[in-house]
Structures are given as structure tokens and as C-alpha cells.
Design a protein around this motif. Structure first.
Motif, mmCIF file in Angstrom:
data_model
loop_
_atom_site.group_PDB
_atom_site.id
_atom_site.type_symbol
_atom_site.label_atom_id
_atom_site.label_comp_id
_atom_site.label_asym_id
_atom_site.label_seq_id
_atom_site.Cartn_x
_atom_site.Cartn_y
_atom_site.Cartn_z
ATOM 1 N N VAL A 141 0.843 -1.197 0.000
ATOM 2 C CA VAL A 141 0.000 0.000 0.000
ATOM 3 C C VAL A 141 0.881 1.250 0.000
ATOM 4 O O VAL A 141 2.093 1.159 0.162
ATOM 5 C CB VAL A 141 -0.985 -0.002 1.201
ATOM 6 N N SER A 142 0.266 2.410 -0.184
ATOM 7 C CA SER A 142 1.037 3.654 -0.298
ATOM 8 C C SER A 142 1.781 3.954 1.002
ATOM 9 O O SER A 142 1.402 3.480 2.069
ATOM 10 C CB SER A 142 0.110 4.818 -0.630
ATOM 11 N N PRO A 143 2.846 4.763 0.917
ATOM 12 C CA PRO A 143 3.606 5.111 2.128
ATOM 13 C C PRO A 143 2.710 5.654 3.242
ATOM 14 O O PRO A 143 2.867 5.286 4.402
ATOM 15 C CB PRO A 143 4.589 6.174 1.618
ATOM 16 N N GLN A 144 1.741 6.509 2.858
ATOM 17 C CA GLN A 144 0.830 7.062 3.867
ATOM 18 C C GLN A 144 -0.007 5.979 4.530
ATOM 19 O O GLN A 144 -0.268 6.017 5.723
ATOM 20 C CB GLN A 144 -0.140 8.033 3.195
ATOM 21 N N ALA A 145 -0.456 5.029 3.703
ATOM 22 C CA ALA A 145 -1.364 3.999 4.205
ATOM 23 C C ALA A 145 -0.629 2.912 4.983
ATOM 24 O O ALA A 145 -1.252 2.046 5.584
ATOM 25 C CB ALA A 145 -2.151 3.386 3.050
ATOM 26 N N ARG A 146 0.708 2.956 4.964
ATOM 27 C CA ARG A 146 1.432 1.979 5.793
ATOM 28 C C ARG A 146 2.179 2.651 6.938
ATOM 29 O O ARG A 146 2.998 2.031 7.611
ATOM 30 C CB ARG A 146 2.353 1.088 4.948
ATOM 31 N N ASP A 147 1.875 3.924 7.159
ATOM 32 C CA ASP A 147 2.506 4.693 8.227
ATOM 33 C C ASP A 147 1.786 4.372 9.538
ATOM 34 O O ASP A 147 0.660 4.796 9.750
ATOM 35 C CB ASP A 147 2.392 6.183 7.872
ATOM 36 N N GLU A 148 2.448 3.597 10.413
ATOM 37 C CA GLU A 148 1.758 3.115 11.615
ATOM 38 C C GLU A 148 1.427 4.229 12.598
ATOM 39 O O GLU A 148 0.392 4.189 13.259
ATOM 40 C CB GLU A 148 2.565 2.002 12.289
ATOM 41 N N GLU A 149 2.285 5.229 12.682
ATOM 42 C CA GLU A 149 1.979 6.352 13.581
ATOM 43 C C GLU A 149 0.731 7.081 13.097
ATOM 44 O O GLU A 149 -0.133 7.468 13.875
ATOM 45 C CB GLU A 149 3.145 7.342 13.628
ATOM 46 N N LYS A 150 0.675 7.269 11.764
ATOM 47 C CA LYS A 150 -0.484 7.937 11.177
ATOM 48 C C LYS A 150 -1.736 7.091 11.404
ATOM 49 O O LYS A 150 -2.814 7.609 11.711
ATOM 50 C CB LYS A 150 -0.240 8.149 9.680
ATOM 51 N N GLY A 151 -1.589 5.778 11.256
ATOM 52 C CA GLY A 151 -2.716 4.872 11.475
ATOM 53 C C GLY A 151 -3.231 4.962 12.905
ATOM 54 O O GLY A 151 -4.444 4.987 13.154
ATOM 55 N N ASP A 152 -2.306 5.030 13.825
ATOM 56 C CA ASP A 152 -2.665 5.107 15.237
ATOM 57 C C ASP A 152 -3.400 6.412 15.539
ATOM 58 O O ASP A 152 -4.426 6.434 16.224
ATOM 59 C CB ASP A 152 -1.382 5.010 16.078
ATOM 60 N N ARG A 153 -2.879 7.520 14.976
ATOM 61 C CA ARG A 153 -3.504 8.825 15.189
ATOM 62 C C ARG A 153 -4.878 8.888 14.517
ATOM 63 O O ARG A 153 -5.845 9.384 15.097
ATOM 64 C CB ARG A 153 -2.574 9.916 14.637
ATOM 65 N N MET A 154 -4.974 8.343 13.287
ATOM 66 C CA MET A 154 -6.263 8.278 12.580
ATOM 67 C C MET A 154 -7.278 7.522 13.435
ATOM 68 O O MET A 154 -8.436 7.924 13.560
ATOM 69 C CB MET A 154 -6.057 7.571 11.233
ATOM 70 N N TRP A 155 -6.847 6.416 14.056
ATOM 71 C CA TRP A 155 -7.729 5.577 14.868
ATOM 72 C C TRP A 155 -8.273 6.354 16.070
ATOM 73 O O TRP A 155 -9.470 6.380 16.322
ATOM 74 C CB TRP A 155 -6.971 4.333 15.329
ATOM 75 N N GLU A 156 -7.371 6.986 16.808
ATOM 76 C CA GLU A 156 -7.774 7.723 18.013
ATOM 77 C C GLU A 156 -8.725 8.872 17.668
ATOM 78 O O GLU A 156 -9.750 9.074 18.313
ATOM 79 C CB GLU A 156 -6.549 8.272 18.758
ATOM 80 N N LEU A 157 -8.362 9.633 16.622
ATOM 81 C CA LEU A 157 -9.189 10.792 16.258
ATOM 82 C C LEU A 157 -10.536 10.363 15.677
ATOM 83 O O LEU A 157 -11.576 10.973 15.961
ATOM 84 C CB LEU A 157 -8.438 11.689 15.259
ATOM 85 N N SER A 158 -10.548 9.279 14.893
ATOM 86 C CA SER A 158 -11.810 8.773 14.334
ATOM 87 C C SER A 158 -12.702 8.271 15.469
ATOM 88 O O SER A 158 -13.926 8.487 15.469
ATOM 89 C CB SER A 158 -11.565 7.656 13.325
ATOM 90 N N ASN A 159 -12.095 7.587 16.426
ATOM 91 C CA ASN A 159 -12.820 7.152 17.633
ATOM 92 C C ASN A 159 -13.561 8.311 18.277
ATOM 93 O O ASN A 159 -14.741 8.195 18.614
ATOM 94 C CB ASN A 159 -11.828 6.598 18.666
ATOM 95 N N ASN A 160 -12.848 9.428 18.452
ATOM 96 C CA ASN A 160 -13.471 10.601 19.071
ATOM 97 C C ASN A 160 -14.617 11.125 18.218
ATOM 98 O O ASN A 160 -15.700 11.444 18.734
ATOM 99 C CB ASN A 160 -12.444 11.737 19.245
ATOM 100 N N LEU A 161 -14.387 11.226 16.911
ATOM 101 C CA LEU A 161 -15.403 11.810 16.017
ATOM 102 C C LEU A 161 -16.674 10.962 15.966
ATOM 103 O O LEU A 161 -17.771 11.495 15.846
ATOM 104 C CB LEU A 161 -14.841 12.013 14.614
ATOM 105 N N VAL A 162 -16.532 9.638 16.021
ATOM 106 C CA VAL A 162 -17.739 8.784 15.930
ATOM 107 C C VAL A 162 -18.334 8.481 17.304
ATOM 108 O O VAL A 162 -19.340 7.790 17.418
ATOM 109 C CB VAL A 162 -17.479 7.465 15.156
ATOM 110 N N GLY A 163 -17.676 8.965 18.367
ATOM 111 C CA GLY A 163 -18.226 8.799 19.713
ATOM 112 C C GLY A 163 -18.026 7.422 20.316
ATOM 113 O O GLY A 163 -18.867 6.925 21.063
ATOM 114 N N LEU A 164 -16.892 6.786 19.976
ATOM 115 C CA LEU A 164 -16.554 5.520 20.629
ATOM 116 C C LEU A 164 -15.653 5.818 21.821
ATOM 117 O O LEU A 164 -14.839 6.724 21.757
ATOM 118 C CB LEU A 164 -15.827 4.587 19.667
ATOM 119 N N LYS A 165 -15.765 5.033 22.862
ATOM 120 C CA LYS A 165 -15.039 5.145 24.149
ATOM 121 C C LYS A 165 -14.742 6.561 24.632
ATOM 122 O O LYS A 165 -14.084 7.376 24.025
ATOM 123 C CB LYS A 165 -13.746 4.320 24.148
#
Length: 320
Positions: A296-320
Motif C-alpha cells: 500500500v502507499s507510504p501514507q497507508a502503511r505509516d503506523e503512527e499515522k494509522g494510530d492517530r487516525m484511529w484515536e481521532l476517528s474514535n473521538n469523532l464517531v463517539g466511541l469510548k
């Protein structure tokens, strides 16, 4: 054979295009398909038009334009008492001609809500249902696209996806913010950014949950389905030229049927049981071309970015 003995798959956006043909291909393999769609009459006539037997599908309302719509769908699904053996996140919108962003009920930009945030919420909620399934092989598949990857020919056309530091997500993603990186609204880039998030979501699901649950998480790019309804909001001329160009110039064209067949294979066939994989059939497709695991693209395999995307998406959708 009663419905209880069939494996059950939920497919979002199954009323047209690749989702519809994936539904048909899985029904042909003996699966029961839950067509999760916004327009129920359209889904019913679409299922009939491609010949899916009536006892092989159930239509359930899912409106990905709102997070509440996702929660309502999950509730409806659970009330049906069906088991969930596979989930396919296929639905997407592409609105290239917009001048101003459209918004979800929550106030988030609509393309990213529909393609990423709603599917992110759906995956997180339905992980529970997948874990409760007694099937030994359970899978969650998120559709990808070549446009997420600037390393490939199909991904080089500007604007390129760029999540930046996810500033727009961090700042709440509501008016006046409309892009994940917080910059000015570009509808085509919003689509590409959402697809990068889809791949990051799959990889994070794999990293966080594969070992503990045994669920297979994967993505695929089934080929350039140039005549899919995804392009229905594009210029009429584009709708005419693009399929011709892909068939005659790039050789990248695949039919909706073949793309649907490929999705079904990744959901059901034993050779696609590798978790964390992004499957591709290459850009110059032969009918009998073999699939392979694509980087996958460099951006899509960036684990730090993935982790940050996960946390911020969690907040936006109202999980935990």
C-alpha cells in the motif's frame, strides 16, 4: 438447507455496481447476503435484476451519511438474530464537481463521513458480532482503490491524497473545516483521503485485533470498474470517455461482474485468508490474472499515522 446453516455476509452499498455483483457472487457460493443499503426498493429490484434467489438475501436499511444511521443498522441486524460471518465495507460516494462541502447530520464533511467514518464505526461495532460467530473463518473486508497510492500509475493524477497530521480531524472536523488535513475543500482529494483512511483502518484492525480474535482483516482493489455508478456524479463526457480509455488504452478495465467475483473470493475463498493483506490483480489486467498482495502507499502503511487516525476517528464517531 435453512438460512441458519448458511454463512451470512453484510455488504454495504449492495444495491449497485461492485457491491451488487459481490452479493450475487456470494449468493451463488451459498451465502446469505444482507444488503445494507439506503434505498430499499432499489436494492430489491437490483437483486432481482441480477438473479439473486429470494431466500439468499435480506435487505436492511443503512444510511452511511449519518453515524446514527450506522447505529440503527447494527441494532436492526442484531434484532434479526442472524450470525455474522463476514462484513464487506464497499459503499462509497464520489462527488468530484462539488464547489462547497456537503455535511452529515453530525456536521462532518459528507464524503469522508460516508466512505470512512461511518464504515469505521460499523467495523468497530460489528467486531463484536463477528466474534460471536461460531464460524472458524470470519472476515472483514474493506474495498480499496488505486487512487489512494501515488506510487502507482492510477494514483499519480492530482490532487494526491494527503492526510497531513490529521489536523482537520483533531480540530473537530466541523464548519469551517472540511478536509482531514484542515486545508481548503477539494472534493476529489476528499474521496482519495477517505480511501487512504479505509486502508489504514484495515491495517489497524489487523494490528489491534487479528491475534486476539482470529478474524481476517483485508482490503482489495478489484480493478478499474470504469462504468460503475460511483462515477454517476461526474461530467457526462467523463462517463463516456473513461470506460473507453480504460478498455482501449490502459487495459485496466474490469467488468462489474468480474470485480464482484474478486470481492467474493476475498470474502470466501481459502487462499485469501491472510490478514492485513491488500489484494490486487495488477494494473494491466488479464482475465485470468492472478491476485497478489500489493504494497500500500507510504501514507497507508505509516503506523503512527494509522494510530492517530484511529484515536481521532474514535473521538469523532463517539466511541469510548
Amino acid at each position: 438447507m435453512g438460512q441458519n446453516h448458511k454463512s451470512t455476509v453484510v455488504i454495504t452499498g449492495a444495491s449497485s455496481g461492485v457491491g451488487l455483483y459481490a452479493a450475487k457472487a456470494l449468493a451463488d457460493r451459498g451465502w446469505h447476503v444482507v444488503m445494507a443499503c439506503r434505498n430499499l426498493p432499489k436494492a430489491g429490484s437490483a437483486a432481482q435484476s441480477v438473479g439473486i434467489p429470494q431466500d439468499s438475501y435480506t435487505i436492511m436499511p443503512l444510511d452511511l451519511a449519518s453515524l446514527g444511521g450506522v447505529r440503527l443498522f447494527v441494532q436492526t441486524f442484531r434484532e434479526s438474530r442472524m450470525s455474522l460471518d463476514a462484513l464487506v465495507c464497499n459503499a462509497a460516494i464520489y462527488l468530484p464537481l462539488l464547489k462547497e462541502p456537503l455535511r452529515s447530520i453530525e456536521g462532518y464533511e459528507l464524503t469522508v463521513t460516508t466512505n470512512h467514518l461511518s464504515h469505521f464505526l460499523l467495523c468497530n461495532l460489528m467486531l463484536e458480532d463477528l466474534q460471536q460467530s461460531t464460524a472458524e473463518d470470519r472476515r472483514l473486508v474493506i474495498l480499496g482503490t488505486v487512487t489512494h497510492n501515488p506510487d502507482e500509475l492510477g494514483g499519480k493524477i492530482p490532487p494526491r491524497p494527503d492526510l497531513g497530521n490529521l489536523q482537520g480531524f483533531a480540530e473537530g472536523f466541523q464548519e469551517p473545516i472540511s478536509m482531514i488535513n484542515g486545508k481548503k475543500f477539494e472534493p476529489i482529494k476528499a474521496y482519495k483521503d477517505s480511501k487512504v483512511c479505509n486502508v489504514l483502518t484495515m491495517r489497524e484492525l489487523h494490528r489491534r485485533y487479528h491475534q486476539s480474535t482470529g478474524i481476517t482483516f483485508s482490503s482489495l482493489y478489484p480493478g478499474c470498474v470504469a462504468d460503475t455508478p460511483l462515477f454517476r456524479n461526474h461530467y457526462p463526457l467523463f462517463q463516456k470517455i473513461f470506460p473507453w480509455f480504460q478498455k482501449n488504452i490502459t487495459g485496466g478495465y474490469v467488468s462489474q461482474e468480474l470485480a464482484g467475483e474478486r470481492v467474493a473470493a476475498v470474502v470466501a475463498d481459502p487462499e485469501y485468508r491472510q490478514s492485513g493483506a491488500y489484494w490486487s490483480w495488477g494494473n494491466r489486467q488479464k482475465k485470468n490474472g492472478k491476485s497478489f498482495v500489493q504494497q500500500v502507499s507510504p501514507q497507508a502503511r505509516d503506523e503512527e499515522k494509522g494510530d492517530r487516525m484511529w484515536e481521532l476517528s474514535n473521538n469523532l464517531v463517539g466511541l469510548k
